[in-house]
Design an enzyme around this catalytic site. Structure first.
Site, PDB file in Angstrom:
ATOM      1  N   SER A 242      46.171  13.345  -7.046  1.00  0.00           N
ATOM      2  CA  SER A 242      46.954  13.263  -5.812  1.00  0.00           C
ATOM      3  C   SER A 242      47.756  11.975  -5.838  1.00  0.00           C
ATOM      4  O   SER A 242      47.614  11.158  -6.748  1.00  0.00           O
ATOM      5  CB  SER A 242      46.027  13.274  -4.600  1.00  0.00           C
ATOM      6  OG  SER A 242      45.367  12.021  -4.512  1.00  0.00           O
ATOM      7  N   LYS A 243      48.557  11.786  -4.784  1.00  0.00           N
ATOM      8  CA  LYS A 243      49.412  10.601  -4.714  1.00  0.00           C
ATOM      9  C   LYS A 243      48.614   9.309  -4.821  1.00  0.00           C
ATOM     10  O   LYS A 243      49.131   8.292  -5.244  1.00  0.00           O
ATOM     11  CB  LYS A 243      50.173  10.603  -3.385  1.00  0.00           C
ATOM     12  CG  LYS A 243      51.355  11.543  -3.417  1.00  0.00           C
ATOM     13  CD  LYS A 243      52.208  11.405  -2.181  1.00  0.00           C
ATOM     14  CE  LYS A 243      53.273  12.489  -2.178  1.00  0.00           C
ATOM     15  NZ  LYS A 243      53.736  12.815  -0.850  1.00  0.00           N
ATOM     16  N   ARG A 244      47.361   9.380  -4.403  1.00  0.00           N
ATOM     17  CA  ARG A 244      46.462   8.226  -4.485  1.00  0.00           C
ATOM     18  C   ARG A 244      46.376   7.701  -5.932  1.00  0.00           C
ATOM     19  O   ARG A 244      46.180   6.514  -6.164  1.00  0.00           O
ATOM     20  CB  ARG A 244      45.086   8.705  -4.028  1.00  0.00           C
ATOM     21  CG  ARG A 244      44.130   7.686  -3.574  1.00  0.00           C
ATOM     22  CD  ARG A 244      43.052   8.366  -2.705  1.00  0.00           C
ATOM     23  NE  ARG A 244      42.479   9.545  -3.344  1.00  0.00           N
ATOM     24  CZ  ARG A 244      41.550   9.517  -4.285  1.00  0.00           C
ATOM     25  NH1 ARG A 244      41.101   8.369  -4.731  1.00  0.00           N
ATOM     26  NH2 ARG A 244      41.063  10.647  -4.788  1.00  0.00           N
ATOM     27  N   HIS A 245      46.504   8.596  -6.893  1.00  0.00           N
ATOM     28  CA  HIS A 245      46.370   8.191  -8.307  1.00  0.00           C
ATOM     29  C   HIS A 245      47.682   7.718  -8.908  1.00  0.00           C
ATOM     30  O   HIS A 245      47.709   7.209 -10.016  1.00  0.00           O
ATOM     31  CB  HIS A 245      45.863   9.374  -9.146  1.00  0.00           C
ATOM     32  CG  HIS A 245      44.522   9.870  -8.731  1.00  0.00           C
ATOM     33  ND1 HIS A 245      44.363  11.034  -8.017  1.00  0.00           N
ATOM     34  CD2 HIS A 245      43.292   9.363  -8.920  1.00  0.00           C
ATOM     35  CE1 HIS A 245      43.077  11.233  -7.785  1.00  0.00           C
ATOM     36  NE2 HIS A 245      42.409  10.234  -8.315  1.00  0.00           N
ATOM     37  N   GLY A 246      48.773   7.938  -8.220  1.00  0.00           N
ATOM     38  CA  GLY A 246      50.082   7.586  -8.791  1.00  0.00           C
ATOM     39  C   GLY A 246      51.094   8.638  -8.382  1.00  0.00           C
ATOM     40  O   GLY A 246      50.793   9.511  -7.557  1.00  0.00           O
TER      41      GLY A 246
END
Ligand code: GLU
Length: 467
Positions: A242-246
């Site tokens: 998800s966006k949390r990872h990049g």
């Protein structure tokens, strides 16, 4: 004759193309291309009509950047409503689907009773064989008459034999809402069947939809395609990417300075392998790709691998290509005399085009500031003296790399100094930092006049500087 392979990518237009979606598209694309088949693009926009133009633009832009070409024109589900209606009516006429008049309250009550009895909530089929007068004031939903027992089985190209117990998960599910709009599982079956799709490669988050779709294929008398449910991509912590990872938007990777071939090469390996090979050209992929080699287990998004691949493709790219790419990052090499030397000296040391562009600008433009750490470390009274003297021997002519090196070696000899005594101070003078490609190449790139200017700027700065 074997059947022609027809695959498709069918994104819901949510605003941008997700890199997981690009991987799905790539697998479908490669399978079609590897077999002389067709690859279709269908926008599943029945819930997103208002965003249609923008969201589709974002998807097409990503397709164009990555070079995945599809066959025919883009199909939009929002333009196919009449077709869906026709098939809903057909199922009603044949008694394979029916109208259900349950109100929301009745459905809630049923659900609560089932939960209280510790049963799995499911529709109880009360309108399945309804012959009476329907209640007034209710717009019915349409439900399919699903099997009531047994199993739905299919052989998945990735997961092998898959079996669903009807009793565990299937009820007479809704195929059209009370406003008559068809639901995803219905439209996807109609489209795949009418468009002749033979193979569906998609994320395994769709696995639970497949038995429902098979029920619909059977009810409609369509041939069931071959399914491949691909394992998800996880972030480094094992959670779904998800966006949390990049970045998850494909076009963000363009902005970060990745080459599309690096991103595609990276994505293809997240879930597919061909021996121990890591680097594949598009032609090789078209030759080797086989969906039967898709991996059963989830893959991990590994940023450093992507960087490694990008570095590889930057090293391999032609000068003209890199020159074009760098324009997008604010570097115009057209008026630069030694542009090729510049690009060649940077390609070995750049992980992304952004990095390459920044390094190029550091060389092409005289520094306006000096990196404090580099200045403090390398600009000392002895180095200032050495730079002053060095500037005097440079003459007026532009030289090539080898000659700059020769005169410098001679100069250092005469002044009992070593290369390290002047190389770093020169880097600071030329680029404002302590990193650059080979210092003599950099000299050739900027030429003698500019070199002397930059040394003189630094000397001037040093007079007024307390650092
Ligand atoms: N529209 C669906 C999605 O974006 C894909 C449907 C499919 O591949 O069957 O998830």
């Amino acid at each position: 004759m074997t059947k022609k392979i027809i695959t498709r990518f069918a994104p819901s237009p949510t605003g941008y193309l997700h890199i997981g979606g690009l991987r799905t598209a790539l697998y479908n694309y490669l399978y079609a291309r590897a077999n002389g088949g067709k690859f279709l693009l269908r926008i599943e926009d029945t819930d997103f009509k208002r965003n249609k133009i923008e969201a589709t633009k974002a998807i097409l832009e990503a397709f164009e950047w990555t070079g995945l070409d599809f066959d025919g024109t883009v199909e939009y589900q929002s333009e196919r409503m009449e077709i869906y209606k026709k098939y809903i009516q057909k199922l009603l006429d044949e008694g394979k689907a029916y109208k259900c008049y349950m109100s929301k309250e009745e459905l809630d009550d049923l659900r609560n009773e089932q939960i209280a009895r510790k049963e799995r909530p499911r529709y109880d089929g009360r309108y399945r064989d309804f012959k009476g007068t329907p209640p007034a004031g209710i717009d019915p939903v349409i439900r399919i008459k699903a099997p009531t027992s047994g199993t739905i089985e299919f052989v998945d190209g990735v997961k092998g034999e898959v079996k669903f117990e009807v009793a565990d998960m299937i009820d007479d599910f809704v195929i059209a809402r009370s406003d008559k709009s068809p639901i995803y599982n219905f439209t996807v079956v109609i489209d795949d069947a009418l468009m002749g799709v033979t193979d569906v490669i998609r994320g395994d988050d769709h696995l639970s939809n497949t038995p429902k779709q098979i029920i619909l294929y059977n009810a409609l008398g369509f041939e069931v395609p071959k399914f491949y449910h691909v394992a998800m991509i996880n972030g480094s912590d094992g959670a779904k990417l998800s966006k949390r990872h990049g970045a998850t938007d494909v076009m963000e990777y363009k902005k970060m300075g990745y080459l599309p071939e690096a991103l595609l090469n990276f994505l293809v390996r997240l879930g597919w392998s061909h021996g121990d090979d890591e680097i594949f050209s598009m032609d090789e992929l078209k030759e080797f790709f086989d969906p039967n080699n898709l991996s059963k287990s989830a893959s991990t998004f590994n940023q450093s691998k992507l960087e490694w691949l990008n570095q590889h493709y930057i090293k391999e790219a032609s000068f003209e290509r890199l020159k074009d790419e760098l324009k997008e990052f604010g570097v115009n090499l057209d008026p630069v005399k030694h542009a090729k030397l510049l690009v060649d000296s940077l390609r070995e040391r750049s992980t992304t085009l952004v990095e390459m562009a920044n390094s190029a600008l550091n060389i092409l433009k005289a520094p306006t500031t000096y990196d404090q750490k580099a200045y403090k470390k390398f600009i000392k009274p002895q180095s200032i003296e050495l730079l002053e003297k060095y500037s005097e021997i440079l003459g007026d002519n532009d030289l090539d790399t080898r000659i700059y090196e020769e005169i410098t070696v001679k100069f250092l000899d005469e002044n009992s100094a070593k290369l390290k005594d002047i190389a770093q101070p020169l880097r600071v003078a030329i680029t404002g930092t302590s990193v650059s490609p080979g210092i003599f190449e950099v000299m050739e790139i900027i030429g003698t006049t500019e070199l002397k200017n930059r040394i003189s700027n630094l000397l001037e700065f040093s007079k007024n500087s307390s650092i």
